[in-house]
Design a protein around this motif. Structure first.
Motif, PDB file in Angstrom:
ATOM      1  N   ASP A 163     -25.689   1.903  27.714  1.00  0.00           N
ATOM      2  CA  ASP A 163     -26.818   1.124  27.185  1.00  0.00           C
ATOM      3  C   ASP A 163     -27.328   1.699  25.867  1.00  0.00           C
ATOM      4  O   ASP A 163     -27.596   0.959  24.925  1.00  0.00           O
ATOM      5  CB  ASP A 163     -27.967   1.070  28.197  1.00  0.00           C
ATOM      6  CG  ASP A 163     -27.680   0.173  29.396  1.00  0.00           C
ATOM      7  OD1 ASP A 163     -26.739  -0.637  29.321  1.00  0.00           O
ATOM      8  OD2 ASP A 163     -28.401   0.304  30.400  1.00  0.00           O
ATOM      9  N   SER A 209     -22.106  -2.306  28.768  1.00  0.00           N
ATOM     10  CA  SER A 209     -23.341  -2.739  28.131  1.00  0.00           C
ATOM     11  C   SER A 209     -22.997  -3.571  26.912  1.00  0.00           C
ATOM     12  O   SER A 209     -21.938  -3.416  26.315  1.00  0.00           O
ATOM     13  CB  SER A 209     -24.177  -1.524  27.729  1.00  0.00           C
ATOM     14  OG  SER A 209     -25.483  -1.934  27.395  1.00  0.00           O
ATOM     15  N   LYS A 211     -21.114  -7.432  29.252  1.00  0.00           N
ATOM     16  CA  LYS A 211     -21.378  -6.596  30.428  1.00  0.00           C
ATOM     17  C   LYS A 211     -20.878  -7.237  31.723  1.00  0.00           C
ATOM     18  O   LYS A 211     -20.164  -6.619  32.499  1.00  0.00           O
ATOM     19  CB  LYS A 211     -22.876  -6.330  30.512  1.00  0.00           C
ATOM     20  CG  LYS A 211     -23.297  -5.500  31.691  1.00  0.00           C
ATOM     21  CD  LYS A 211     -24.786  -5.278  31.653  1.00  0.00           C
ATOM     22  CE  LYS A 211     -25.235  -4.418  32.801  1.00  0.00           C
ATOM     23  NZ  LYS A 211     -26.647  -4.089  32.699  1.00  0.00           N
TER      24      LYS A 211
END
Length: 182
Positions: A64, A86, A90
């Motif tokens: 992330d 991410s 995703k």
């Protein structure tokens, strides 16, 4: 749980043979570690052990952070499937099996920077028709073993990956490998 109809006996050393068909289907090779679970009903469950799976939440946070910083798709895999992802892809990546091509890159400890026109470009998800323009793949090495990979991807035709993306993937792979050793 699904019954296979296969019955095996335990030998005098306590061993049970996992049938070849099941090993092939689950991509279990000689030397692969298996985790053993039991429940109160007396069932024994064997599960292919993923060292990177232990870093699940940490790997997700790392992916992330990289995705937010770079704006690229970030994926972290073990040698069987994606354990963290991410960015815009995703859902298409998370928990999906990796391709034999990507598995070979990990096993060969190759780092790869390629555009979709390059002959060394690697498809990372089976039956995936998503067009990525660039990719960077770095194997995660822990205690001398290749255990997974860090992958940066972009679909943007205006973006060309270079030294910066290569170093980001390298740093992430090295960092995750070191985390596994602690």
């Amino acid at each position: 749980m699904k019954a296979t109809g296969i019955v095996r006996r335990i030998d005098d050393l306590g061993r049970v043979v996992v049938p070849k068909e099941i090993r092939r289907t689950l991509r279990i090779r000689e030397g692969d570690p298996l985790e053993i679970f039991t429940d109160r009903e007396g069932e024994i469950i064997l599960k292919k052990y993923s060292p990177i799976g232990e870093l699940g939440q940490f790997a997700k946070q790392y992916a992330d952070s990289l995705a937010q910083t770079t704006g690229h798709v970030i994926a972290i895999s073990d040698k069987d499937q994606f354990v963290a992802a991410s960015g815009s892809m995703k859902r298409e990546l998370l928990s999906k099996p990796i391709t034999p091509e990507l598995e070979r890159v990990i096993e060969d400890r190759e780092n790869l920077l390629a555009s979709k026109e390059d002959k060394n470009f690697v498809h990372i998800v089976a039956d995936d028709d998503t067009e990525y323009n660039y990719q960077v793949i770095w194997p995660i090495i822990s205690e001398g073993d290749a255990i997974g990979s860090v992958i940066l991807l972009t679909k943007d035709p205006k973006v060309k990956f270079g030294d910066v993306e290569n170093k980001l993937a390298s740093t992430a792979a090295y960092f995750l490998g070191r985390q596994m050793e602690q």
